[in-house]
Design a protein around this motif. Structure first.
Motif, PDB file in Angstrom:
ATOM      1  N   TYR A 134      12.245   8.569   2.604  1.00  0.00           N
ATOM      2  CA  TYR A 134      13.045   7.793   1.662  1.00  0.00           C
ATOM      3  C   TYR A 134      14.473   8.326   1.546  1.00  0.00           C
ATOM      4  O   TYR A 134      15.364   7.614   1.101  1.00  0.00           O
ATOM      5  CB  TYR A 134      12.397   7.801   0.277  1.00  0.00           C
ATOM      6  N   LYS A 135      14.671   9.603   1.931  1.00  0.00           N
ATOM      7  CA  LYS A 135      15.990  10.225   1.784  1.00  0.00           C
ATOM      8  C   LYS A 135      17.088   9.427   2.470  1.00  0.00           C
ATOM      9  O   LYS A 135      18.161   9.210   1.914  1.00  0.00           O
ATOM     10  CB  LYS A 135      15.964  11.644   2.360  1.00  0.00           C
ATOM     11  N   SER A 150       0.830  -1.205   0.000  1.00  0.00           N
ATOM     12  CA  SER A 150       0.000   0.000   0.000  1.00  0.00           C
ATOM     13  C   SER A 150       0.865   1.255   0.000  1.00  0.00           C
ATOM     14  O   SER A 150       0.532   2.261  -0.632  1.00  0.00           O
ATOM     15  CB  SER A 150      -0.933  -0.004   1.207  1.00  0.00           C
ATOM     16  N   LYS A 151       1.995   1.221   0.717  1.00  0.00           N
ATOM     17  CA  LYS A 151       2.925   2.353   0.706  1.00  0.00           C
ATOM     18  C   LYS A 151       3.501   2.553  -0.691  1.00  0.00           C
ATOM     19  O   LYS A 151       3.645   3.685  -1.169  1.00  0.00           O
ATOM     20  CB  LYS A 151       4.056   2.129   1.710  1.00  0.00           C
ATOM     21  N   ASN A 152       3.846   1.456  -1.349  1.00  0.00           N
ATOM     22  CA  ASN A 152       4.393   1.547  -2.701  1.00  0.00           C
ATOM     23  C   ASN A 152       3.383   2.162  -3.656  1.00  0.00           C
ATOM     24  O   ASN A 152       3.732   2.987  -4.511  1.00  0.00           O
ATOM     25  CB  ASN A 152       4.795   0.151  -3.202  1.00  0.00           C
ATOM     26  N   ILE A 153       2.143   1.759  -3.531  1.00  0.00           N
ATOM     27  CA  ILE A 153       1.098   2.277  -4.421  1.00  0.00           C
ATOM     28  C   ILE A 153       0.921   3.770  -4.232  1.00  0.00           C
ATOM     29  O   ILE A 153       0.801   4.523  -5.200  1.00  0.00           O
ATOM     30  CB  ILE A 153      -0.233   1.528  -4.167  1.00  0.00           C
ATOM     31  N   ARG A 154       0.914   4.221  -2.957  1.00  0.00           N
ATOM     32  CA  ARG A 154       0.709   5.642  -2.684  1.00  0.00           C
ATOM     33  C   ARG A 154       1.852   6.495  -3.226  1.00  0.00           C
ATOM     34  O   ARG A 154       1.621   7.532  -3.846  1.00  0.00           O
ATOM     35  CB  ARG A 154       0.549   5.864  -1.176  1.00  0.00           C
ATOM     36  N   LYS A 193       8.086  -6.308  -1.769  1.00  0.00           N
ATOM     37  CA  LYS A 193       9.009  -5.608  -0.859  1.00  0.00           C
ATOM     38  C   LYS A 193       8.839  -4.099  -0.989  1.00  0.00           C
ATOM     39  O   LYS A 193       8.357  -3.591  -1.990  1.00  0.00           O
ATOM     40  CB  LYS A 193      10.454  -6.002  -1.159  1.00  0.00           C
ATOM     41  N   ASP A 194       9.290  -3.395   0.020  1.00  0.00           N
ATOM     42  CA  ASP A 194       9.173  -1.937   0.083  1.00  0.00           C
ATOM     43  C   ASP A 194      10.182  -1.292  -0.881  1.00  0.00           C
ATOM     44  O   ASP A 194      11.313  -1.759  -1.019  1.00  0.00           O
ATOM     45  CB  ASP A 194       9.451  -1.468   1.510  1.00  0.00           C
ATOM     46  N   PHE A 195       9.770  -0.181  -1.511  1.00  0.00           N
ATOM     47  CA  PHE A 195      10.680   0.568  -2.380  1.00  0.00           C
ATOM     48  C   PHE A 195      11.916   1.039  -1.618  1.00  0.00           C
ATOM     49  O   PHE A 195      12.988   1.217  -2.205  1.00  0.00           O
ATOM     50  CB  PHE A 195       9.977   1.797  -2.979  1.00  0.00           C
ATOM     51  N   ARG A 196      11.763   1.261  -0.311  1.00  0.00           N
ATOM     52  CA  ARG A 196      12.880   1.771   0.479  1.00  0.00           C
ATOM     53  C   ARG A 196      13.997   0.739   0.645  1.00  0.00           C
ATOM     54  O   ARG A 196      15.127   1.102   0.975  1.00  0.00           O
ATOM     55  CB  ARG A 196      12.386   2.243   1.846  1.00  0.00           C
ATOM     56  N   ALA A 197      13.681  -0.508   0.409  1.00  0.00           N
ATOM     57  CA  ALA A 197      14.696  -1.556   0.511  1.00  0.00           C
ATOM     58  C   ALA A 197      15.495  -1.625  -0.786  1.00  0.00           C
ATOM     59  O   ALA A 197      15.573  -2.654  -1.460  1.00  0.00           O
ATOM     60  CB  ALA A 197      14.028  -2.896   0.813  1.00  0.00           C
ATOM     61  N   PHE A 198      16.088  -0.501  -1.145  1.00  0.00           N
ATOM     62  CA  PHE A 198      16.834  -0.400  -2.399  1.00  0.00           C
ATOM     63  C   PHE A 198      18.325  -0.293  -2.095  1.00  0.00           C
ATOM     64  O   PHE A 198      18.736   0.464  -1.208  1.00  0.00           O
ATOM     65  CB  PHE A 198      16.377   0.832  -3.181  1.00  0.00           C
ATOM     66  N   HIS A 199      19.102  -1.043  -2.858  1.00  0.00           N
ATOM     67  CA  HIS A 199      20.558  -0.970  -2.711  1.00  0.00           C
ATOM     68  C   HIS A 199      21.191  -1.413  -4.029  1.00  0.00           C
ATOM     69  O   HIS A 199      20.494  -1.839  -4.966  1.00  0.00           O
ATOM     70  CB  HIS A 199      21.050  -1.833  -1.538  1.00  0.00           C
ATOM     71  N   ALA A 200      22.479  -1.312  -4.109  1.00  0.00           N
ATOM     72  CA  ALA A 200      23.202  -1.561  -5.364  1.00  0.00           C
ATOM     73  C   ALA A 200      22.967  -2.977  -5.874  1.00  0.00           C
ATOM     74  O   ALA A 200      22.737  -3.189  -7.075  1.00  0.00           O
ATOM     75  CB  ALA A 200      24.690  -1.296  -5.172  1.00  0.00           C
TER      76      ALA A 200
END
Length: 350
Positions: free
Chosen positions: A101-102, A6-10, A47-54
């Motif tokens: 997200y920063k 739901s967070k990703n959609i928003r 998974k959450d967009f915030r779980a982003f890494h290289a």
């Protein structure tokens, strides 16, 4: 629905609204970005967009290399993969400035979504593309049947593309009020016609010959007199389909509504060339033909400027960069002529 989803959609919706309302991108561009982000969401599997890494960015590239085209079943082309990567990269660059997200997204990790240089160079390359010749265009028009209203519409549509070099979206959205047959031109008004970046410009008919102007004018006369179309009706209406006497769906002439997308136009254009025994060119390749036709008619800088402007380009260099590639055979011919001229000069000096 999981909380992360739901967070990703928003946040995705917020980004798409920003692109449309703050950046002024067209609906087509926004839809393309949405589709690319949806592809990334399928890869994330909730998974959450915030779980982003290289490493996740690198894994997404590998994921794309294994995907198949839905209709053809073939691997995605490098152009498609690179387009998805650019859209997702732009999304995360925006996301890295958003509250919450920063602190989670490192901009140096976003760089891992950059397409590889080799495929990107191939995409940007200005190689010559096969396209119809003016002789083939006239041959196609001569071969097209015109017994039914659908056949006459299709013939006029092909003639219109040859005369104007219009993009597919412009062709399906142009209305009768935009046609100026008295001055042999069409006014592409971005407020009502799907033009690139919503531009407004006029295009006088290119000198293609083959009776193209007569075919188009006859069709417009039929629309107004026989079908009673008005100024706000489409020049190329979609096919009307209904239930026939045999209780099956059948073609029942033309509708007053335009096509919803350019896919039907592309099918008609390609099928027309195949029926004439020629390769199934894309409608967009007509613009290459028109740019090449300038060589036979333009002699001064003003000539080339008028020709380029007639294609909807503000800069002549846009015409040359996008459609000005020389065919390989012609390139060899010209270089041979240059060498012969150089040899003649050396003989005179001797």
């Amino acid at each position: 629905m999981p909380k992360q989803a739901s967070k990703n959609i928003r946040i995705k919706r917020k980004y798409l609204l920003w692109r449309r309302d703050a950046k002024g991108h067209s609906e087509a561009s926004v839809d393309k970005a949405a589709a690319s982000i949806s592809t990334y969401e399928r890869f994330l599997a909730g998974k959450d967009f915030r779980a982003f890494h290289a490493e996740r960015a690198r894994a997404f590239k590998r994921f794309l290399s294994q995907q198949k085209h839905e209709r053809s079943g073939k691997a995605l082309s490098s152009g498609t993969v690179n387009g998805i990567l650019r859209d997702v990269q732009a999304f995360f660059q925006w996301l890295a400035d958003q509250p919450g997200y920063k602190s989670r997204i490192d901009r140096s990790d976003i760089a891992y979504l950059t397409p590889d240089r080799k495929s990107e160079a191939q995409r940007r390359g200005n190689l010559w593309k096969p396209h119809p010749s003016p002789e083939q265009a006239r041959h196609v028009l001569n071969k097209m049947p015109n017994d039914t209203v659908i056949q006459r519409r299709d013939r006029a549509l092909v003639a219109f593309l040859f005369l104007t070099g219009a993009r597919e979206g412009s062709a399906i959205s142009v209305q009768l009020r935009h046609m100026d047959l008295a001055n042999a031109c069409v006014h592409f008004d971005g407020r009502g016609v799907y033009t690139k970046f919503g531009k407004r410009f006029s295009t006088a008919f290119f000198p293609i010959g083959g009776g193209a102007e007569r075919i188009l004018s006859d069709w417009i006369a039929e629309l107004r007199k026989t079908h009673l179309f008005g100024d706000s009706d489409p020049v190329f209406p979609k096919t009307k389909v209904g239930i026939g006497s045999d209780r099956r769906f059948s073609v029942q002439g033309i509708d007053r509504a335009p096509w919803a997308s350019a896919s039907a136009l592309a099918k008609i254009f390609k099928a027309t060339f195949e029926a004439a025994g020629l390769p199934p060119y894309s409608p967009h390749r007509v613009r290459d033909m028109i740019a090449e036709l300038a060589r036979d008619h333009c002699r001064t800088p003003e000539d080339y400027k008028a020709w380029s402007q007639n294609m909807g380009h503000e800069d002549v260099l846009t015409t040359f960069r996008s459609y000005g590639a020389v065919a390989p055979g012609r390139q060899v011919e010209l270089m041979s002529r240059f060498r012969d001229a150089a040899d003649d000069c050396m003989l005179i000096e001797d």
